[in-house]
Design a protein around this motif. Structure first.
Motif, PDB file in Angstrom:
ATOM      1  N   ARG A   1      23.950 -49.569 -35.087  1.00  0.00           N
ATOM      2  CA  ARG A   1      24.453 -50.877 -35.484  1.00  0.00           C
ATOM      3  C   ARG A   1      24.489 -51.784 -34.271  1.00  0.00           C
ATOM      4  NH1 ARG A   1      29.968 -49.432 -37.426  1.00  0.00           N
ATOM      5  NH2 ARG A   1      29.618 -47.937 -35.738  1.00  0.00           N
ATOM      6  N   TYR A   2      24.282 -53.041 -34.542  1.00  0.00           N
ATOM      7  CA  TYR A   2      24.292 -54.044 -33.469  1.00  0.00           C
ATOM      8  C   TYR A   2      25.372 -55.047 -33.825  1.00  0.00           C
ATOM      9  CZ  TYR A   2      19.703 -52.042 -32.438  1.00  0.00           C
ATOM     10  OH  TYR A   2      18.698 -51.185 -32.120  1.00  0.00           O
ATOM     11  N   GLU A   3      26.460 -55.048 -32.988  1.00  0.00           N
ATOM     12  CA  GLU A   3      27.547 -55.977 -33.290  1.00  0.00           C
ATOM     13  C   GLU A   3      27.831 -56.809 -32.063  1.00  0.00           C
ATOM     14  OE1 GLU A   3      30.956 -53.836 -35.006  1.00  0.00           O
ATOM     15  OE2 GLU A   3      29.478 -52.278 -35.429  1.00  0.00           O
ATOM     16  N   ALA A   4      28.058 -58.063 -32.321  1.00  0.00           N
ATOM     17  CA  ALA A   4      28.416 -58.936 -31.188  1.00  0.00           C
ATOM     18  C   ALA A   4      29.423 -59.957 -31.681  1.00  0.00           C
ATOM     19  CB  ALA A   4      27.169 -59.644 -30.661  1.00  0.00           C
ATOM     20  N   ILE A   5      30.367 -60.304 -30.802  1.00  0.00           N
ATOM     21  CA  ILE A   5      31.376 -61.302 -31.180  1.00  0.00           C
ATOM     22  C   ILE A   5      31.216 -62.512 -30.263  1.00  0.00           C
ATOM     23  CG2 ILE A   5      33.853 -61.777 -31.293  1.00  0.00           C
ATOM     24  CD1 ILE A   5      34.154 -58.828 -32.122  1.00  0.00           C
ATOM     25  N   TYR A   6      31.189 -63.651 -30.881  1.00  0.00           N
ATOM     26  CA  TYR A   6      31.009 -64.902 -30.140  1.00  0.00           C
ATOM     27  C   TYR A   6      32.236 -65.777 -30.357  1.00  0.00           C
ATOM     28  CZ  TYR A   6      26.048 -63.601 -30.729  1.00  0.00           C
ATOM     29  OH  TYR A   6      24.851 -62.955 -30.755  1.00  0.00           O
ATOM     30  N   ALA A   7      32.490 -66.606 -29.363  1.00  0.00           N
ATOM     31  CA  ALA A   7      33.468 -67.681 -29.585  1.00  0.00           C
ATOM     32  C   ALA A   7      32.748 -68.738 -30.408  1.00  0.00           C
ATOM     33  CB  ALA A   7      33.902 -68.265 -28.255  1.00  0.00           C
ATOM     34  N   SER A   8      33.522 -69.647 -31.080  1.00  0.00           N
ATOM     35  CA  SER A   8      32.869 -70.596 -31.994  1.00  0.00           C
ATOM     36  C   SER A   8      31.876 -71.489 -31.254  1.00  0.00           C
ATOM     37  CB  SER A   8      33.920 -71.446 -32.716  1.00  0.00           C
ATOM     38  OG  SER A   8      34.654 -72.160 -31.747  1.00  0.00           O
TER      39      SER A   8
ATOM     40  N   GLN B   1      37.667 -58.094 -27.912  1.00  0.00           N
ATOM     41  CA  GLN B   1      36.649 -57.717 -26.927  1.00  0.00           C
ATOM     42  C   GLN B   1      36.127 -56.291 -27.061  1.00  0.00           C
ATOM     43  OE1 GLN B   1      39.199 -59.676 -25.411  1.00  0.00           O
ATOM     44  NE2 GLN B   1      38.074 -61.234 -24.270  1.00  0.00           N
ATOM     45  N   VAL B   2      36.874 -55.420 -27.743  1.00  0.00           N
ATOM     46  CA  VAL B   2      36.515 -53.995 -27.600  1.00  0.00           C
ATOM     47  C   VAL B   2      35.947 -53.426 -28.912  1.00  0.00           C
ATOM     48  CG1 VAL B   2      37.301 -51.932 -26.391  1.00  0.00           C
ATOM     49  CG2 VAL B   2      38.703 -53.977 -26.355  1.00  0.00           C
ATOM     50  N   ILE B   3      34.749 -53.785 -29.154  1.00  0.00           N
ATOM     51  CA  ILE B   3      34.156 -53.329 -30.410  1.00  0.00           C
ATOM     52  C   ILE B   3      33.842 -51.844 -30.377  1.00  0.00           C
ATOM     53  CG2 ILE B   3      32.143 -53.528 -31.890  1.00  0.00           C
ATOM     54  CD1 ILE B   3      32.235 -56.446 -31.414  1.00  0.00           C
ATOM     55  N   GLU B   4      33.355 -51.381 -29.240  1.00  0.00           N
ATOM     56  CA  GLU B   4      32.975 -49.962 -29.159  1.00  0.00           C
ATOM     57  C   GLU B   4      34.152 -49.084 -29.529  1.00  0.00           C
ATOM     58  OE1 GLU B   4      30.070 -48.792 -28.865  1.00  0.00           O
ATOM     59  OE2 GLU B   4      29.076 -50.685 -28.406  1.00  0.00           O
ATOM     60  N   GLY B   5      35.344 -49.522 -29.169  1.00  0.00           N
ATOM     61  CA  GLY B   5      36.545 -48.719 -29.407  1.00  0.00           C
ATOM     62  C   GLY B   5      36.888 -48.574 -30.872  1.00  0.00           C
ATOM     63  N   VAL B   6      36.487 -49.498 -31.721  1.00  0.00           N
ATOM     64  CA  VAL B   6      36.897 -49.427 -33.136  1.00  0.00           C
ATOM     65  C   VAL B   6      35.736 -48.990 -34.048  1.00  0.00           C
ATOM     66  CG1 VAL B   6      38.670 -51.169 -32.891  1.00  0.00           C
ATOM     67  CG2 VAL B   6      36.357 -51.874 -33.521  1.00  0.00           C
ATOM     68  N   ARG B   7      34.630 -48.693 -33.407  1.00  0.00           N
ATOM     69  CA  ARG B   7      33.432 -48.393 -34.195  1.00  0.00           C
ATOM     70  C   ARG B   7      33.645 -47.316 -35.264  1.00  0.00           C
ATOM     71  NH1 ARG B   7      28.205 -46.207 -31.274  1.00  0.00           N
ATOM     72  NH2 ARG B   7      27.220 -48.209 -31.592  1.00  0.00           N
ATOM     73  N   GLY B   8      34.314 -46.233 -34.872  1.00  0.00           N
ATOM     74  CA  GLY B   8      34.455 -45.091 -35.789  1.00  0.00           C
ATOM     75  C   GLY B   8      35.095 -45.442 -37.109  1.00  0.00           C
ATOM     76  N   GLN B   9      35.783 -46.565 -37.206  1.00  0.00           N
ATOM     77  CA  GLN B   9      36.498 -46.856 -38.446  1.00  0.00           C
ATOM     78  C   GLN B   9      35.740 -47.819 -39.371  1.00  0.00           C
ATOM     79  OE1 GLN B   9      40.571 -47.853 -37.433  1.00  0.00           O
ATOM     80  NE2 GLN B   9      40.269 -46.615 -35.590  1.00  0.00           N
ATOM     81  N   ILE B  10      34.538 -48.251 -38.950  1.00  0.00           N
ATOM     82  CA  ILE B  10      33.753 -49.136 -39.824  1.00  0.00           C
ATOM     83  C   ILE B  10      32.994 -48.262 -40.841  1.00  0.00           C
ATOM     84  CG2 ILE B  10      31.793 -50.731 -39.886  1.00  0.00           C
ATOM     85  CD1 ILE B  10      32.665 -51.737 -37.189  1.00  0.00           C
TER      86      ILE B  10
ATOM     87  N   THR C   1      28.104 -54.545 -28.717  1.00  0.00           N
ATOM     88  CA  THR C   1      27.904 -53.101 -28.609  1.00  0.00           C
ATOM     89  C   THR C   1      26.801 -52.828 -27.589  1.00  0.00           C
ATOM     90  OG1 THR C   1      26.436 -53.292 -30.485  1.00  0.00           O
ATOM     91  CG2 THR C   1      28.636 -52.486 -30.949  1.00  0.00           C
ATOM     92  N   ARG C   2      26.771 -51.540 -27.099  1.00  0.00           N
ATOM     93  CA  ARG C   2      25.786 -51.192 -26.068  1.00  0.00           C
ATOM     94  C   ARG C   2      24.362 -51.159 -26.635  1.00  0.00           C
ATOM     95  NH1 ARG C   2      30.011 -48.041 -23.943  1.00  0.00           N
ATOM     96  NH2 ARG C   2      29.592 -46.390 -25.451  1.00  0.00           N
ATOM     97  N   THR C   3      24.326 -51.098 -27.986  1.00  0.00           N
ATOM     98  CA  THR C   3      22.987 -51.001 -28.605  1.00  0.00           C
ATOM     99  C   THR C   3      22.094 -52.185 -28.243  1.00  0.00           C
ATOM    100  OG1 THR C   3      24.054 -51.908 -30.564  1.00  0.00           O
ATOM    101  CG2 THR C   3      23.540 -49.561 -30.611  1.00  0.00           C
TER     102      THR C   3
END
Ligand code: ATP
Ligand code: MG
Length: 464
Positions: free
Chosen positions: A80-87, A62-71, A95-97
């Motif tokens: 960047r625009y990132e989103a995670i979906y269930a299947s 759930q917490v993409i913003e938290g790991v952003r710095g390591q991408i 992301t807030r973007t």
């Protein structure tokens, strides 16, 4: 349309067409390359992001913003625009973007059974065009990650390229139009000048010349030289024609004057039948001479038109016999023998029998006329590398050296003949030459032969 405008129009169209197509192809290639580069960058970053998320939050990412710095990031400050979906499509995190506008998988057109390498998608967030990839991840591919970057840089690059191309296109078209108009005007001026000279010649001014007044193109210079040469030859031809006509008129006038004098004399007083008979016989001789002259002029005119006669195959010996029969009376009158020397095998040529006989007869008449009484004329027939050669040889005084270059010209008569008893109009040899050339052969005076004269008429052998 003027030549200048035509040239300018065609060149401008062609240049425009070629440049337009080239620019289009280059734009498409650049667009494809840039998009491929972007896709590669997106995929690399998306995979890294997926790995990171799977490692940090394998169960509930759930917490993409938290790991952003390591991408791993591509250079330049890009959002960047990132989103995670269930299947099944539920948005788990983003992301807030996205500013709350996370597109559904359905809107993105992502199929339910997603291939391992993901699918490329195009989307737009608040009017900002994006390009991204949707990758499956997690245990049993339970999750989907959308990873997208703005494609504004690609679009801006392309727009810049298009503006540059347009500017180049317009400049190239303008330069081509001006340059081709300038060149066209130069060419048109040269063509106009040549046309002016041609018009002057058509009006009868045979002194008109181009005289290298065309500009620097080698072709036009060659054309103007050719034209000058042609006008010169035309002038010579016309003047030769004039001389020919005046000679012909002169030759016709003297027998006509004699005839007129004879008839006037006959009418002056009453005469006896014998006197009338004598006058009529003289007049008839003049009429016959006139007829022969007219015939000679016609033959010459017929052969000067430059057309080769077709004719049929003839045996040369037969031609010689015909010519000999015709010249026999004159030879007897002058007490001259004519001897014929022919090879054992018959030789054949192609041509018009009556013309060829006339040519040989003219040579024979000349030879007989120049042979002293009791002398002998020889006619030798042989085959040579040039074809069939007929030599007419007489033991007379021969052709004076100064006359030799002119004897084949129409109406030329040697000074001896003009003052002496040998009659003629000076057309015999001219006719021989025209007939020989019309048949692909020629006639020559053998200047090495002495004493006497030797004329050689050669004609190509009949094929086969
Ligand atoms: N066999 C020859 N011997 C010497 N001179 C010749 C001989 N044949 C031709 N000529 C010279 O060439 C000139 C031209 O000959 P050509 O046959 O053309 O005219 P012609 O015999 O004078 O007149 P025409 O043939 O019209 O009756 C002659 O006037 C003569 O000076
Ligand atoms: Mg003659």
């Amino acid at each position: 349309m003027k030549l200048r405008d035509q040239l300018s129009l065609v060149l401008t169209f062609v240049t425009g067409g070629v440049l337009g197509v080239s620019f289009l192809v280059v734009s498409l290639l650049v667009r494809r390359d840039e998009t491929e580069d972007l896709d590669r960058a997106i995929l690399a970053q998306a995979m890294a992001a997926v790995l990171l998320v799977a490692e940090k939050a394998p169960e509930a990412p759930q917490v993409i913003e938290g790991v952003r710095g390591q991408i791993p990031e591509i250079p330049a400050p890009v959002r960047r625009y990132e989103a995670i979906y269930a299947s099944h499509g539920q948005v788990l995190s983003a992301t807030r973007t996205f500013e709350g506008n996370v597109p559904s998988l359905e809107q993105l057109g992502v199929p339910e059974s997603l291939p391992g390498e993901g699918v490329v998608v195009e989307l737009s967030v608040r009017g900002n065009p994006l390009r991204g990839v949707v990758l499956p991840f997690g245990e049993g591919n339970r999750f989907r990650m959308l990873y997208a970057l703005t494609r504004r840089s690609v679009d801006e690059d392309l727009r810049f390229l298009q503006k540059l191309f347009l500017a180049l296109f317009l400049v190239a078209i303008a330069v081509t139009a001006l340059l081709s108009r300038f060149l066209g005007a130069r060419l048109a001026a040269d063509v106009g000048m040549l046309a002016g000279v041609a018009r002057a010649v058509a009006r009868g001014d045979l002194d008109a010349r181009v005289r290298g007044r065309t500009r620097d193109s080698a072709e036009l210079r060659a054309l103007s030289d050719d034209m000058d040469r042609m006008i010169e030859q035309l002038g010579e031809l016309v003047s030769n024609q004039r001389i020919f006509i005046s000679h012909a008129a002169h030759e016709l006038r003297s027998p006509l004057a004699t005839l007129r004098g004879q008839l006037q004399l006959a009418l002056r007083r009453e005469r006896s039948p014998d006197e009338y008979r004598e006058i009529i016989q003289d007049a008839l001789a003049e009429v016959e001479a006139l007829g022969a002259l007219a015939e000679d002029l016609l033959v010459l005119a017929r052969h000067q038109d430059g057309h080769s006669p077709r004719g049929a195959e003839v045996v040369v010996e037969a031609l010689l016999q015909d010519a000999l029969r015709m010249a026999q009376g004159f030879a007897l009158q002058r007490d001259v023998q004519v001897q014929l020397l022919t090879p054992a095998d018959p030789l054949r040529i192609r041509g018009v029998r009556s013309d060829l006989t006339r040519a040989i007869r003219n040579l024979l008449d000349n030879a007989v006329a120049h042979t002293p009484p009791g002398g002998e004329v020889r006619v030798e027939l042989r085959e040579s590398e040039r074809g069939v050669e007929i030599a007419v040889v007489d033991p007379g005084p021969g052709v004076p050296r100064e006359d030799a270059p002119r004897i084949f010209a129409p109406f030329f008569r040697g000074s001896r003949e003009q003052s002496g008893e040998i009659q003629g109009a000076g057309l015999g040899l001219a006719i021989v030459r025209e007939i020989a050339r019309a048949h692909g052969g020629d006639v020559q005076l053998d200047s090495a032969h002495a004493p006497g004269a030797r004329f050689v008429l050669w004609l190509p052998k009949a094929p086969g």
